[in-house]
Design a protein around this motif. Structure first.
Motif, PDB file in Angstrom:
ATOM      1  N   LYS A 114       0.839  -1.198   0.000  1.00  0.00           N
ATOM      2  CA  LYS A 114       0.000   0.000   0.000  1.00  0.00           C
ATOM      3  C   LYS A 114       0.877   1.252   0.000  1.00  0.00           C
ATOM      4  CE  LYS A 114      -4.152  -1.780   2.283  1.00  0.00           C
ATOM      5  NZ  LYS A 114      -5.133  -1.546   3.371  1.00  0.00           N
ATOM      6  N   ALA A 115       0.374   2.323  -0.576  1.00  0.00           N
ATOM      7  CA  ALA A 115       1.126   3.580  -0.601  1.00  0.00           C
ATOM      8  C   ALA A 115       0.164   4.743  -0.844  1.00  0.00           C
ATOM      9  CB  ALA A 115       2.207   3.560  -1.685  1.00  0.00           C
ATOM     10  N   THR A 116       0.617   5.929  -0.471  1.00  0.00           N
ATOM     11  CA  THR A 116      -0.160   7.150  -0.678  1.00  0.00           C
ATOM     12  C   THR A 116       0.419   7.913  -1.859  1.00  0.00           C
ATOM     13  OG1 THR A 116      -0.559   7.292   1.703  1.00  0.00           O
ATOM     14  CG2 THR A 116      -0.999   9.274   0.403  1.00  0.00           C
ATOM     15  N   PHE A 117      -0.460   8.364  -2.741  1.00  0.00           N
ATOM     16  CA  PHE A 117      -0.052   9.190  -3.879  1.00  0.00           C
ATOM     17  C   PHE A 117      -0.725  10.555  -3.745  1.00  0.00           C
ATOM     18  CE2 PHE A 117       0.455   4.840  -5.118  1.00  0.00           C
ATOM     19  CZ  PHE A 117       1.616   4.826  -5.885  1.00  0.00           C
ATOM     20  N   ILE A 118       0.055  11.609  -3.896  1.00  0.00           N
ATOM     21  CA  ILE A 118      -0.464  12.965  -3.775  1.00  0.00           C
ATOM     22  C   ILE A 118      -0.536  13.595  -5.164  1.00  0.00           C
ATOM     23  CG2 ILE A 118      -0.207  15.228  -2.717  1.00  0.00           C
ATOM     24  CD1 ILE A 118      -0.683  12.988  -0.711  1.00  0.00           C
ATOM     25  N   LEU A 119      -1.743  13.981  -5.571  1.00  0.00           N
ATOM     26  CA  LEU A 119      -1.945  14.673  -6.831  1.00  0.00           C
ATOM     27  C   LEU A 119      -1.900  16.174  -6.572  1.00  0.00           C
ATOM     28  CD1 LEU A 119      -4.945  12.623  -8.288  1.00  0.00           C
ATOM     29  CD2 LEU A 119      -2.505  12.066  -8.308  1.00  0.00           C
ATOM     30  N   ILE A 120      -1.130  16.906  -7.379  1.00  0.00           N
ATOM     31  CA  ILE A 120      -1.028  18.359  -7.253  1.00  0.00           C
ATOM     32  C   ILE A 120      -1.567  18.972  -8.535  1.00  0.00           C
ATOM     33  CG2 ILE A 120       0.487  20.325  -6.804  1.00  0.00           C
ATOM     34  CD1 ILE A 120       2.472  18.399  -5.558  1.00  0.00           C
ATOM     35  N   SER A 125      -3.852  22.933  -5.498  1.00  0.00           N
ATOM     36  CA  SER A 125      -4.584  22.142  -4.515  1.00  0.00           C
ATOM     37  C   SER A 125      -4.070  20.711  -4.592  1.00  0.00           C
ATOM     38  CB  SER A 125      -6.086  22.201  -4.788  1.00  0.00           C
ATOM     39  OG  SER A 125      -6.383  21.618  -6.049  1.00  0.00           O
ATOM     40  N   GLN A 126      -4.264  19.965  -3.515  1.00  0.00           N
ATOM     41  CA  GLN A 126      -3.743  18.604  -3.446  1.00  0.00           C
ATOM     42  C   GLN A 126      -4.853  17.613  -3.142  1.00  0.00           C
ATOM     43  OE1 GLN A 126      -0.166  18.009  -1.109  1.00  0.00           O
ATOM     44  NE2 GLN A 126       0.325  20.186  -1.186  1.00  0.00           N
ATOM     45  N   GLN A 127      -4.661  16.393  -3.590  1.00  0.00           N
ATOM     46  CA  GLN A 127      -5.606  15.328  -3.302  1.00  0.00           C
ATOM     47  C   GLN A 127      -4.846  14.021  -3.107  1.00  0.00           C
ATOM     48  OE1 GLN A 127      -9.012  15.293  -2.761  1.00  0.00           O
ATOM     49  NE2 GLN A 127      -8.400  13.264  -2.080  1.00  0.00           N
ATOM     50  N   ALA A 128      -5.156  13.325  -2.033  1.00  0.00           N
ATOM     51  CA  ALA A 128      -4.512  12.043  -1.750  1.00  0.00           C
ATOM     52  C   ALA A 128      -5.282  10.910  -2.418  1.00  0.00           C
ATOM     53  CB  ALA A 128      -4.441  11.798  -0.250  1.00  0.00           C
ATOM     54  N   VAL A 129      -4.547   9.963  -2.985  1.00  0.00           N
ATOM     55  CA  VAL A 129      -5.121   8.729  -3.530  1.00  0.00           C
ATOM     56  C   VAL A 129      -4.346   7.582  -2.899  1.00  0.00           C
ATOM     57  CG1 VAL A 129      -5.557   7.366  -5.595  1.00  0.00           C
ATOM     58  CG2 VAL A 129      -5.734   9.854  -5.702  1.00  0.00           C
ATOM     59  N   PHE A 130      -5.052   6.585  -2.413  1.00  0.00           N
ATOM     60  CA  PHE A 130      -4.410   5.483  -1.705  1.00  0.00           C
ATOM     61  C   PHE A 130      -4.325   4.262  -2.621  1.00  0.00           C
ATOM     62  CE2 PHE A 130      -6.761   8.109   1.340  1.00  0.00           C
ATOM     63  CZ  PHE A 130      -5.671   8.656   1.992  1.00  0.00           C
ATOM     64  N   GLY A 131      -3.104   3.794  -2.813  1.00  0.00           N
ATOM     65  CA  GLY A 131      -2.858   2.711  -3.747  1.00  0.00           C
ATOM     66  C   GLY A 131      -2.708   1.368  -3.076  1.00  0.00           C
ATOM     67  N   MET A 146     -13.195  21.067  -7.631  1.00  0.00           N
ATOM     68  CA  MET A 146     -12.286  19.976  -7.304  1.00  0.00           C
ATOM     69  C   MET A 146     -12.525  19.388  -5.910  1.00  0.00           C
ATOM     70  SD  MET A 146     -10.535  19.579 -10.038  1.00  0.00           S
ATOM     71  CE  MET A 146      -8.931  18.846  -9.826  1.00  0.00           C
ATOM     72  N   ARG A 147     -13.056  20.183  -5.008  1.00  0.00           N
ATOM     73  CA  ARG A 147     -13.285  19.682  -3.649  1.00  0.00           C
ATOM     74  C   ARG A 147     -14.345  18.588  -3.618  1.00  0.00           C
ATOM     75  NH1 ARG A 147     -14.540  24.472   0.321  1.00  0.00           N
ATOM     76  NH2 ARG A 147     -14.512  22.727   1.785  1.00  0.00           N
ATOM     77  N   GLU A 148     -15.149  18.509  -4.684  1.00  0.00           N
ATOM     78  CA  GLU A 148     -16.248  17.552  -4.708  1.00  0.00           C
ATOM     79  C   GLU A 148     -15.927  16.288  -5.511  1.00  0.00           C
ATOM     80  OE1 GLU A 148     -19.630  19.682  -6.112  1.00  0.00           O
ATOM     81  OE2 GLU A 148     -19.475  21.241  -4.570  1.00  0.00           O
TER      82      GLU A 148
END
Length: 388
Positions: A114-120, A125-131, A146-148
């Motif tokens: 498992k790992a965390t990916f941060i989209l910029i 703004s940033q968004q975390a995606v968990f792999g 984007m917040r939604e």
């Protein structure tokens, strides 16, 4: 489970029945097998190969494949563009670029755990995606809201989406309370580790005590979680960088290749300032610090940390603003070691310390910084009308 996945599993089941029906002692009638079409017997002579092929089709249509993780999605109101992705916990090395074409994008990487990916995104703004190994995270949303956005495909991503959408309707104090409840209810989730970091450590006023409490709950749930144990150790070491504590010892290399350390902050008042060329507020604060230092001279010592991914952008901004005090910019953005050592996680972000190195303020905006420094060193006679 999508149509392609269901179809693949159905094919596998059919072929398994076909294979079992050809075992000695069983007829096609007794197995309930449909009469094959002309030409089918030559294929059914190799049921094991067909089953393997069907299993492969099912796997590739259901997930990213063994040992890989994929992010795919679609943004409405965004035809073409690009954004960055990086992993703070080893999911990938360095920073990659994801291209958006006709509103769609895809990113595929090797991943065994498992790992965390941060989209910029372009607006930073940033968004975390968990792999997860073999999984696909699917993102859908509107580029103008984007917040939604919604992220599905794994339990962690769906938990985080529910939390984030609910938090959009809460006040800041309520969000913090909700974040703590989330971690308490989901101590084994990778999303909880991200929430502790983003809501308690990267906040404008870090809450190291609460972060420590929540991390201990997570470690109790999974004592073998090395990531949680490491972050807990770091949080315990950051507690001394709160207001009233002494400025931590540090070493780094500035943009001119010179070594700097805690001893570089030897003024009557000392400021560590985190900034980025894309953040107007942080650039404005840097410009005001330059005007203040120009008048106060050695009484004010400053060290800055630039979180730009592009070192050239940092140098251009420094030149434009005539910044001549030590600046650290290693291209590692939020993972710059000096940011972590000092417990800084926002831009603008800063620490103000007195002549003895005692921390007297943290994370001030430009007007608050002006008030704080003038209280400690006296007012300046230039640049006041430009100060926000």
């Amino acid at each position: 489970m999508g149509f392609a996945c269901t179809k693949g599993l159905t094919i596998t089941r059919i072929l398994r029945r076909a294979a079992s029906s050809r075992r000695p002692g069983r007829s096609s009638e007794s197995a309930g097998q449909p009469i094959p079409l002309r030409g089918a017997p030559s294929f059914l002579a190799f049921p094991a190969a067909l089953i393997a092929l069907a299993a492969l089709l099912a796997l590739t249509s259901c997930g990213a494949g063994n040992g890989r993780f994929r992010i795919e999605g679609r943004f409405r109101n965004l035809n073409r563009g690009e954004f960055y992705v990086y992993s703070p916990d080893g999911g990938t090395t360095g920073r990659d670029t994801i291209q958006v074409v006709d509103g769609r994008f895809s990113y595929n990487v090797p991943l065994s755990d498992k790992a965390t990916f941060i989209l910029i995104f372009p607006n930073f703004s940033q968004q975390a995606v968990f792999g997860e190994n073999g999984k696909v995270a699917k993102i859908s949303g509107d580029a103008s809201h984007m917040r939604e956005m919604e992220i599905t495909g794994t339990d962690d991503n769906e938990l985080m989406t529910d939390f984030r959408l609910a938090a959009n309707r809460l006040s800041p104090p309520e969000v913090k309370e909700a974040a703590a409840r989330f971690v308490e209810e989901n101590p084994a989730s990778l999303a909880s580790l991200y929430i502790v970091n983003s809501h308690f450590l990267q906040a404008s006023q870090p809450d190291y005590a609460e972060a420590s409490r929540l991390l201990k709950l997570m470690l109790k749930e999974d004592p073998s979680n090395g990531r949680v144990a490491l972050l807990l150790k770091q949080v315990e070491s950051l507690k001394p960088s709160s207001i009233g504590a002494m400025l931590p010892q540090f070493t780094a290399t500035d943009t001119d290749g010179r070594a700097i350390s805690r001893k570089s902050l030897n003024g009557k008042v000392n400021v560590v300032s985190a900034w980025a060329s894309w953040s107007y507020d942080s650039v404005n604060l840097q410009q005001w610090l330059r005007r203040f230092k120009k008048e106060k001279g050695a009484d004010l010592a400053v060290v800055s940390i630039c979180v730009d991914a592009d070192r050239k952008a940092c140098l251009r901004q420094m030149k434009a603003d005539s910044i001549n005090w030590p600046n650290v910019c290693d291209g590692r953005m939020w993972d710059t070691p000096l940011m972590q050592t000092l417990g800084l996680s926002t831009v603008p972000g800063n620490i103000v310390a007195d002549a003895n190195g005692k921390i007297v303020a943290r994370n001030l905006n430009t007007s608050q910084m002006k008030e704080q420094l003038e209280k400690m060193l006296g007012k300046i006679s230039t640049g006041d009308r430009r100060t926000r």
